[in-house]
Design a protein around this motif. Structure first.
Motif, mmCIF file in Angstrom:
data_model
loop_
_atom_site.group_PDB
_atom_site.id
_atom_site.type_symbol
_atom_site.label_atom_id
_atom_site.label_comp_id
_atom_site.label_asym_id
_atom_site.label_seq_id
_atom_site.Cartn_x
_atom_site.Cartn_y
_atom_site.Cartn_z
ATOM 1 N N CYS B 379 -69.081 0.735 28.503
ATOM 2 C CA CYS B 379 -68.489 1.080 29.793
ATOM 3 C C CYS B 379 -67.667 2.353 29.635
ATOM 4 O O CYS B 379 -67.491 2.858 28.538
ATOM 5 C CB CYS B 379 -67.608 -0.055 30.270
ATOM 6 N N ASN B 380 -67.151 2.830 30.733
ATOM 7 C CA ASN B 380 -66.309 4.027 30.732
ATOM 8 C C ASN B 380 -65.145 3.940 29.770
ATOM 9 O O ASN B 380 -64.717 4.930 29.214
ATOM 10 C CB ASN B 380 -65.744 4.231 32.132
ATOM 11 N N GLY B 381 -64.615 2.730 29.614
ATOM 12 C CA GLY B 381 -63.454 2.539 28.756
ATOM 13 C C GLY B 381 -63.763 2.817 27.300
ATOM 14 O O GLY B 381 -62.886 3.168 26.517
ATOM 15 N N ARG B 382 -65.050 2.659 26.926
ATOM 16 C CA ARG B 382 -65.394 2.843 25.528
ATOM 17 C C ARG B 382 -65.896 4.256 25.247
ATOM 18 O O ARG B 382 -65.981 4.667 24.096
ATOM 19 C CB ARG B 382 -66.459 1.826 25.130
ATOM 20 N N PHE B 383 -66.245 4.985 26.306
ATOM 21 C CA PHE B 383 -66.800 6.316 26.092
ATOM 22 C C PHE B 383 -65.843 7.272 25.383
ATOM 23 O O PHE B 383 -66.257 7.959 24.449
ATOM 24 C CB PHE B 383 -67.307 6.919 27.403
ATOM 25 N N PRO B 384 -64.563 7.333 25.797
ATOM 26 C CA PRO B 384 -63.675 8.282 25.111
ATOM 27 C C PRO B 384 -63.641 8.052 23.602
ATOM 28 O O PRO B 384 -63.768 9.006 22.822
ATOM 29 C CB PRO B 384 -62.306 8.005 25.739
ATOM 30 N N ALA B 385 -63.522 6.798 23.181
ATOM 31 C CA ALA B 385 -63.484 6.503 21.751
ATOM 32 C C ALA B 385 -64.811 6.877 21.099
ATOM 33 O O ALA B 385 -64.835 7.459 20.007
ATOM 34 C CB ALA B 385 -63.180 5.029 21.537
ATOM 35 N N LEU B 386 -65.919 6.546 21.775
ATOM 36 C CA LEU B 386 -67.238 6.864 21.220
ATOM 37 C C LEU B 386 -67.387 8.365 21.010
ATOM 38 O O LEU B 386 -67.847 8.814 19.954
ATOM 39 C CB LEU B 386 -68.336 6.365 22.161
ATOM 40 N N ILE B 387 -66.981 9.132 22.022
ATOM 41 C CA ILE B 387 -67.129 10.586 21.924
ATOM 42 C C ILE B 387 -66.281 11.141 20.794
ATOM 43 O O ILE B 387 -66.739 11.964 20.001
ATOM 44 C CB ILE B 387 -66.730 11.243 23.252
ATOM 45 N N THR B 388 -65.043 10.668 20.714
ATOM 46 C CA THR B 388 -64.153 11.158 19.661
ATOM 47 C C THR B 388 -64.753 10.872 18.293
ATOM 48 O O THR B 388 -64.837 11.757 17.437
ATOM 49 C CB THR B 388 -62.779 10.471 19.774
ATOM 50 N N VAL B 389 -65.206 9.630 18.101
ATOM 51 C CA VAL B 389 -65.733 9.260 16.783
ATOM 52 C C VAL B 389 -67.057 9.969 16.506
ATOM 53 O O VAL B 389 -67.327 10.352 15.364
ATOM 54 C CB VAL B 389 -65.860 7.730 16.667
ATOM 55 N N LEU B 390 -67.862 10.192 17.541
ATOM 56 C CA LEU B 390 -69.115 10.932 17.339
ATOM 57 C C LEU B 390 -68.815 12.366 16.913
ATOM 58 O O LEU B 390 -69.493 12.923 16.040
ATOM 59 C CB LEU B 390 -69.955 10.925 18.616
ATOM 60 N N THR B 391 -67.800 12.964 17.514
ATOM 61 C CA THR B 391 -67.404 14.320 17.130
ATOM 62 C C THR B 391 -66.929 14.327 15.684
ATOM 63 O O THR B 391 -67.255 15.226 14.907
ATOM 64 C CB THR B 391 -66.277 14.828 18.053
ATOM 65 N N ILE B 392 -66.161 13.285 15.320
ATOM 66 C CA ILE B 392 -65.678 13.172 13.938
ATOM 67 C C ILE B 392 -66.850 12.968 12.981
ATOM 68 O O ILE B 392 -66.881 13.528 11.885
ATOM 69 C CB ILE B 392 -64.663 12.015 13.836
ATOM 70 N N LEU B 393 -67.840 12.208 13.442
ATOM 71 C CA LEU B 393 -69.043 11.992 12.631
ATOM 72 C C LEU B 393 -69.728 13.323 12.352
ATOM 73 O O LEU B 393 -70.138 13.607 11.219
ATOM 74 C CB LEU B 393 -69.992 11.038 13.368
ATOM 75 N N LEU B 394 -69.816 14.150 13.393
ATOM 76 C CA LEU B 394 -70.432 15.468 13.227
ATOM 77 C C LEU B 394 -69.637 16.305 12.234
ATOM 78 O O LEU B 394 -70.205 16.992 11.391
ATOM 79 C CB LEU B 394 -70.518 16.189 14.573
ATOM 80 N N LEU B 395 -68.304 16.211 12.329
ATOM 81 C CA LEU B 395 -67.440 16.949 11.397
ATOM 82 C C LEU B 395 -67.669 16.469 9.973
ATOM 83 O O LEU B 395 -67.791 17.259 9.045
ATOM 84 C CB LEU B 395 -65.965 16.746 11.778
ATOM 85 N N ALA B 396 -67.758 15.130 9.815
ATOM 86 C CA ALA B 396 -67.936 14.545 8.487
ATOM 87 C C ALA B 396 -69.274 14.950 7.882
ATOM 88 O O ALA B 396 -69.412 15.056 6.667
ATOM 89 C CB ALA B 396 -67.826 13.029 8.564
ATOM 90 N N LEU B 397 -70.250 15.141 8.747
ATOM 91 C CA LEU B 397 -71.578 15.525 8.259
ATOM 92 C C LEU B 397 -71.668 17.026 8.015
ATOM 93 O O LEU B 397 -72.710 17.546 7.651
ATOM 94 C CB LEU B 397 -72.651 15.100 9.256
ATOM 95 N N GLY B 398 -70.556 17.705 8.271
ATOM 96 C CA GLY B 398 -70.510 19.122 7.958
ATOM 97 C C GLY B 398 -70.963 20.036 9.072
ATOM 98 O O GLY B 398 -71.169 21.223 8.869
ATOM 99 N N ALA B 399 -71.140 19.478 10.272
ATOM 100 C CA ALA B 399 -71.515 20.331 11.392
ATOM 101 C C ALA B 399 -70.318 21.201 11.755
ATOM 102 O O ALA B 399 -69.180 20.777 11.604
ATOM 103 C CB ALA B 399 -71.920 19.475 12.580
ATOM 104 N N PRO B 400 -70.578 22.424 12.199
ATOM 105 C CA PRO B 400 -69.461 23.262 12.615
ATOM 106 C C PRO B 400 -68.797 22.659 13.855
ATOM 107 O O PRO B 400 -69.373 21.794 14.502
ATOM 108 C CB PRO B 400 -70.128 24.599 12.957
ATOM 109 N N GLN B 401 -67.596 23.066 14.130
ATOM 110 C CA GLN B 401 -66.862 22.576 15.305
ATOM 111 C C GLN B 401 -67.764 22.720 16.529
ATOM 112 O O GLN B 401 -67.758 23.718 17.236
ATOM 113 C CB GLN B 401 -65.574 23.392 15.479
#
Lengths: 77, 625
Positions: B379-401
């Motif tokens: 739901c909408n309530g979980r999207f902010p957390a999902l997006i944040t963690v997905l962005t962090i996942l990208l960072l962890a995998l070495g993707a540029p900002q």
């Protein structure tokens, strides 16, 4: 020529002859306009051919083929 | 033939006469009702929107009327829950006048209910709505003739015109002022086939087609849209677009809102200090309750305020029943109902709203499948957390900002994963616990309509957004107190919160998570928005929820606490698949009436999520990743 509604070719017009379904569904189909004599036409289907959409008394009704089988129609020549 | 005595409005001293609106779904009944009352009342372009009677008042030419909008129904022989509401109301004799709303473009079908009501109620008036659409299609309707044939007054309206709605009220006024009572036959047997034969004849008499108007082939667009390789990309793009607009817009609004709210909170704290209020009062109240509420409002309100109107636009345009139609075969394979597609779409906004929406599914078995699996879509309530963690996942995998598109794509992938899980769970339920054959159902597909953008914005904001937000705040306030207590009560050297984290640690490690994360999910049960803030609070060893900050800061904190890309993946899986939030569980309890089913609704996604996390962790270990 009498067919089941489920096997009415796309785009072809027909008229309802009878409905044989559970009493509840039969009442529902009647209320939605599928009474004997009513013209119907299959206007489009989902990919794979099920469910299909029928034009009935100016409205579009979607039926699964398993349910449309219970409606007998006569194809117009 | 019986005569029914009815109290007219003037008989009831000082009481506004009651006028109820009945009609098929999708005839613009609620739109008319809204135009007259201005009451917050949501209308959608698909069956089953008005699930309970909506009431409002309207003052017309100095007289006050109580208006009741009944759920859309096809006939007075009730089948579904919403139809039963309408019939029970009409049967209870509470209405002084009944307005029967019909669709001018499908008069035959929509007048069937009209005929039944006219026979039963003496003070009835027929409103032939959507006259503008009929005109576009070259239909000319002789309203006077129709009135003569039906024996009741007939008013033609276009739902979007306020003046037409007022003319309708003129008709109602005249009807209520009239002395003579039309004879009615409330107990006559219902013969649908005979009624249709009569209606066919009446319509032939009253409707003429304008031969100079070229009638457009309205089905051509649908035929095109239903092609396999057209519908899939369009649905995918719509999904992506809706999420992208929601995320992009929400980000901007969210930071402004949180700045404002936390500034206000800071001001309150200083004021409390100045008044030297005792610590035992300001701690729980300001740091506990208000801080949590401020967090929830600033994180939850913006995406909801954007998502719900977008969803309503799609709904009003008539897209949702088409999605249900397109996906029906998949649901049939799960032995579920195609209308579940609609409740899933609602679930993206709010799972509790999705669960309530399941009322549109008539079969009890299929409704349960839809209810039990609804929380598997985020739901909408979980999207902010999902997006944040997905962005962090990208960072962890070495993707540029990375910019907006990569996370949005990843999010769309997560949504597909959630949909896959929903189908898998529906299939499993439909073939085991809730075994049975798919029940028959008819889905009416309304014509495409241009949504009324202005009205949509206001109505969905008030109706859905504020309603859901209000509930979330109600649940979050006591939870804020609990979190504050856990973080501030100490056993020995450590806070209760830290102790709980330690206890959960070994269990969590099995599933690729850590104790703090699992505890954050447990404490975040009242509203999933606060899962990440709580986690942040535990890691930072803070006694209060910290103010929202950028992804970079958050990522550093997580990495410092042992997070890897694998932890991020497990977090995402578990964020999608775990127990529904408290509001949703409470709603499920109310809708099913059974505690056991509520428990199942919590256990099912949790077990599913833990299993997938375990599997992922094992596979990673096996390959030494």
């Amino acid at each position: 020529m009498n067919l089941s509604l489920a096997s009415l070719p796309l785009g072809k017009a027909a008229e309802v002859v009878s409905v044989h379904h559970t009493p509840e569904m039969q009442i529902r189909l009647f209320e939605l306009g599928m009474t004997p004599g009513c013209p119907v036409r299959c206007i489009y289907s989902a990919p794979g051919g099920d469910p299909r959409a029928y034009l009935v008394r100016g409205t579009v009704l979607a039926l699964r083929n398993a349910d449309a089988k219970s409606v007998e129609v006569r194809v117009w020549d | 033939m019986g005569l029914r005595r009815r109290q007219s409005g003037s008989d009831r001293q000082g009481k506004a006469p009651t006028v109820s609106f009945v009609g098929n779904p999708n005839v613009g009944k609620s739109t008319l009702f809204n135009a007259l009352t201005g009451l917050r009342q949501h209308t959608g372009n698909w069956t089953g929107k008005t699930v309970e009677n909506a009431e409002g008042f309207c003052t017309h030419r100095g007289s006050r009327y109580r208006l009741v909008d009944l759920p859309g129904t096809y006939s007075l022989a009730a089948h579904s829950p919403e139809e039963r509401i309408a019939c029970a109301y009409l049967g209870s004799d509470r209405a002084d006048a009944v307005v029967i709303v019909c669709d001018a473009t499908a008069l035959e079908r929509t007048l069937l209910l009209g005929l039944q009501v006219i026979r039963r109620f003496s003070r009835a008036i027929v409103c032939v709505n959507l006259m503008d659409e009929a005109k576009k299609r070259g239909l000319v309707i002789d309203l006077d003739r129709l009135s003569a044939r039906l024996g009741v007054p007939v008013i033609g309206t276009s739902a979007r015109k306020k003046a037409d709605a007022l003319r309708l009220m003129d008709g109602v006024e005249a009807l209520l002022a009239g002395e003579e009572e039309r004879p009615v036959t409330p107990d006559a047997p219902v013969d649908t086939a005979a009624d249709y034969a009569l209606l066919e004849e009446i319509c032939q008499d009253c409707i003429h087609t304008d031969p100079t108007r070229r009638v457009l082939d309205r089905e051509a667009l649908d035929r095109f849209l239903m092609k396999r390789w057209v519908s899939l990309p369009i649905m995918g793009l719509l999904l992506l677009l809706v999420f992208w607009i929601t995320l992009f817009g929400a980000n901007a609004v969210s930071s402004v809102l949180s700045d404002l709210l936390f500034a206000a909170l800071g001001w309150l704290e200083r004021a409390a200090e100045a008044m030297s209020l005792p610590e035992w009062l300001t701690g729980p109240l300001l740091d506990g309750v208000l801080r949590t509420v401020a967090w929830i409002v600033s994180v939850m309100l913006p995406p909801m305020a954007i998502f719900f109107p977008l969803f309503t636009l799609l709904e009003d345009a008539g897209l949702l029943p088409r999605i249900a139609f397109r996906l029906d075969r998949r649901f049939a394979a799960c032995r579920a109902c195609g209308k579940q597609a609609l409740t899933i779409c609602m679930g993206f906004g709010c799972n509790a709203a999705g669960v309530v929406g399941c009322r549109i599914i008539a079969s009890k078995r299929e409704r349960l499948i839809a209810i039990l699996t609804n929380a598997m879509v985020p739901c909408n309530g979980r999207f902010p957390a999902l997006i944040t963690v997905l962005t962090i996942l990208l960072l962890a995998l070495g993707a540029p900002q990375a910019g907006g598109l990569l996370p949005a794509l990843l999010l769309a992938l997560v949504v597909l994963f959630a949909l896959g899980a929903t189908f898998a769970a529906s299939y499993a339920l439909g073939h085991t616990l809730l075994k049975g054959m798919p029940s028959a159902y008819v889905l009416e597909i309304p014509p495409f309509r241009r949504p009324q953008i202005g009205k949509v914005l206001v109505r969905s904001l008030i109706d859905r957004t504020l309603y859901v937000l209000g509930r979330a705040v109600m649940v979050a306030a006591p939870c804020g107190l609990l979190i504050w207590l856990l973080a501030n009560l100490r056993i020995g050297e450590l806070s209760v919160l830290t102790r709980c984290t330690g206890i959960l640690q070994p269990f969590s490690e099995l599933f690729g998570l850590d104790g703090a994360t699992l505890l954050a999910f447990v404490l975040g049960s009242p509203a999933n928005e606060i899962v990440l803030p709580i986690l942040f609070m535990i890691y930072e060893n803070s006694a209060i929820l910290l103010e929202p900050s950028g992804v970079g800061t958050l990522a550093n904190v997580l990495f410092a606490n042992g997070w890897t890309w694998k932890t991020a993946v497990c977090f995402v899986i578990f964020a999608v698949l775990h127990w529904p939030c408290a509001t949703t569980l409470w709603t499920i309890r109310r809708e099913t009436g059974k505690a056991g089913l509520t428990l199942l609704a919590a256990a099912l996604p949790t077990a599913f999520g833990l299993l997938l996390c375990l599997l992922f962790t094992c596979v990673c270990r096996l390959f030494g990743i």
